[in-house]
Scaffold this motif. Sequence first.
Motif, PDB file in Angstrom:
ATOM      1  N   ARG A 204       0.789  -1.223   0.100  1.00 30.11           N
ATOM      2  CA  ARG A 204       0.190   0.007  -0.018  1.00 30.11           C
ATOM      3  C   ARG A 204       0.796   1.232   0.073  1.00 30.11           C
ATOM      4  O   ARG A 204       0.595   2.371  -0.797  1.00 30.11           O
ATOM      5  N   LEU A 205       2.053   1.237   0.624  1.00 32.23           N
ATOM      6  CA  LEU A 205       2.823   2.373   0.656  1.00 32.23           C
ATOM      7  C   LEU A 205       3.461   2.747  -0.639  1.00 32.23           C
ATOM      8  O   LEU A 205       3.474   3.808  -1.123  1.00 32.23           O
ATOM      9  N   ASP A 206       3.748   1.559  -1.220  1.00 35.12           N
ATOM     10  CA  ASP A 206       4.503   1.709  -2.807  1.00 35.12           C
ATOM     11  C   ASP A 206       2.939   2.348  -3.796  1.00 35.12           C
ATOM     12  O   ASP A 206       3.359   3.074  -4.466  1.00 35.12           O
ATOM     13  N   LEU A 212       1.117   9.647  -5.319  1.00 37.78           N
ATOM     14  CA  LEU A 212       1.611  11.108  -4.884  1.00 37.78           C
ATOM     15  C   LEU A 212       2.803  11.473  -5.563  1.00 37.78           C
ATOM     16  O   LEU A 212       3.196  12.756  -5.397  1.00 37.78           O
ATOM     17  N   GLU A 213       3.475  10.669  -6.522  1.00 38.25           N
ATOM     18  CA  GLU A 213       4.350  11.073  -7.256  1.00 38.25           C
ATOM     19  C   GLU A 213       4.139  12.348  -8.365  1.00 38.25           C
ATOM     20  O   GLU A 213       4.941  13.153  -8.317  1.00 38.25           O
ATOM     21  N   HIS A 214       2.761  12.500  -8.644  1.00 39.14           N
ATOM     22  CA  HIS A 214       2.500  13.626  -9.673  1.00 39.14           C
ATOM     23  C   HIS A 214       1.491  14.196  -9.353  1.00 39.14           C
ATOM     24  O   HIS A 214       0.883  15.195 -10.002  1.00 39.14           O
ATOM     25  N   GLN A 215       1.061  14.154  -7.917  1.00 40.14           N
ATOM     26  CA  GLN A 215       0.051  15.051  -7.406  1.00 40.14           C
ATOM     27  C   GLN A 215       0.383  15.338  -5.836  1.00 40.14           C
ATOM     28  O   GLN A 215       1.108  14.510  -4.902  1.00 40.14           O
ATOM     29  N   ARG A 216       0.006  16.647  -5.555  1.00 36.78           N
ATOM     30  CA  ARG A 216       0.695  17.234  -4.205  1.00 36.78           C
ATOM     31  C   ARG A 216      -0.061  16.494  -3.021  1.00 36.78           C
ATOM     32  O   ARG A 216       0.568  16.166  -1.965  1.00 36.78           O
ATOM     33  N   TYR A 217      -1.250  16.178  -3.047  1.00 38.48           N
ATOM     34  CA  TYR A 217      -1.960  15.999  -1.949  1.00 38.48           C
ATOM     35  C   TYR A 217      -2.832  14.463  -2.593  1.00 38.48           C
ATOM     36  O   TYR A 217      -2.814  14.311  -3.679  1.00 38.48           O
ATOM     37  N   VAL A 257       9.244   9.572  -2.333  1.00 43.13           N
ATOM     38  CA  VAL A 257       8.082  10.576  -2.605  1.00 43.13           C
ATOM     39  C   VAL A 257       7.287  10.469  -1.238  1.00 43.13           C
ATOM     40  O   VAL A 257       6.771  11.746  -0.865  1.00 43.13           O
ATOM     41  N   LEU A 258       7.313   9.389  -0.603  1.00 41.75           N
ATOM     42  CA  LEU A 258       6.520   9.748   0.862  1.00 41.75           C
ATOM     43  C   LEU A 258       7.017  10.443   1.776  1.00 41.75           C
ATOM     44  O   LEU A 258       6.301  11.324   2.560  1.00 41.75           O
ATOM     45  N   SER A 259       8.375  10.587   1.572  1.00 41.07           N
ATOM     46  CA  SER A 259       8.965  11.232   3.008  1.00 41.07           C
ATOM     47  C   SER A 259       8.785  12.642   2.502  1.00 41.07           C
ATOM     48  O   SER A 259       8.667  13.743   3.559  1.00 41.07           O
ATOM     49  N   ALA A 260       8.893  13.177   1.098  1.00 43.01           N
ATOM     50  CA  ALA A 260       8.738  14.585   0.743  1.00 43.01           C
ATOM     51  C   ALA A 260       7.246  14.870   0.984  1.00 43.01           C
ATOM     52  O   ALA A 260       7.110  16.114   1.699  1.00 43.01           O
ATOM     53  N   TYR A 261       6.293  14.004   0.921  1.00 44.70           N
ATOM     54  CA  TYR A 261       4.794  14.438   0.929  1.00 44.70           C
ATOM     55  C   TYR A 261       4.822  14.590   2.508  1.00 44.70           C
ATOM     56  O   TYR A 261       3.987  15.633   2.928  1.00 44.70           O
ATOM     57  N   PHE A 262       5.554  13.814   3.533  1.00 48.59           N
ATOM     58  CA  PHE A 262       5.332  14.148   4.728  1.00 48.59           C
ATOM     59  C   PHE A 262       5.793  15.241   5.139  1.00 48.59           C
ATOM     60  O   PHE A 262       5.383  15.824   6.029  1.00 48.59           O
TER      61      PHE A 262
END
Length: 342
Positions: A204-206, A212-217, A257-262
């Motif tokens: 699921r994290l993948d 989220l790679e191409h959308q901010r939220y 990606v998830l790290s940057a989103y966080f």
Amino acid sequence: MSTATTGSTGYVNPTGDFRRDQRYIETRITADGRDGYPVEADRYRLIVSRACPWANRAIIVRRLLGLEPVLSMGIAGPTHDERSWTFDLDPDGRDPVLGIERLQEAFFARYPGYDRGITVPAIVDVPTGKVVTNDFPQITVDLSLEWTQFHREGAPQLYPEHLRAEIDAVNRDVFRDVNNGVYRAGFAGTQEAYQRAHDRLFARLDALSERLEHQRYLVGDTITEADVRLFTTLARFDPVYHGHFKCNRQKLSEMPVLSAYFRDLYQTPGFGDTTDVLHIKQHYYGVHRDINPTGVVPAGPDLSGWLEPHGREALGGRPFGDGTPPPPPVEAEVVPAGHRPV
């Protein structure tokens, strides 16, 4: 469950899969008062522990919507015993508004002999001292939809009608595989049960990383309820879930990606400034003694990276939509210095 007492100090299911008790008090506080509890200023008190991811959601939403002046908040300490969360952070060990030492007292005031988990977040009716609800998924939705008369000017739309079906679908997947998935890994009693939960979590994290790679939220171009729900699990990932719950294929900091989103959310007013990492670590490592018998709380990890640039602005998006950031937290609710990276 980290957010509920269970009648014993054991959390691991020795026969295999962890099963969360999801029997909550479903009474709702609504604008029309159909359950007997109408929305009113200064009538209710939100009880939280900053350690708890479900309570952290309610803290964030209350802050983003600007409900502090009308919905007071009591903060329990980071640990509990078999009976209840306690107000050991308050000078005399009692909540200053409700006058109780344990959240259990508010549950028993309404339901003598209550035999389910005494969980946070919970909302208590101040005049009677009785708990109204601890239905954590509904609490944050109702703060958005039922308390609109008290929202601050510039409050964001966290659960907009045109995105509701998509938000609900994302939330179902995230709860099953991530929010609750980390517990299913951490409290698994067999290798097979652990492996199933671990694999499902990282699959699921993948998928979320791809989304989220191409959308901010997660949904739309603004922060919604879906982002709040994912954020509180990500905030606990490296401090506790990676090691304590054996969710260790990768750290969050190793998932770009998830790290940057966080980091984007953490640096947004209402998110990082409500996150108490010390309480988080004290809770998980101190309470789950069948996983960590010594109760020793680790010194690390180094979380200074949470403050590094995230670069997510390049994806566009407007954090608060047509609204504005919330003001700084009120003085009594500031996370103490040294409890989070600054």
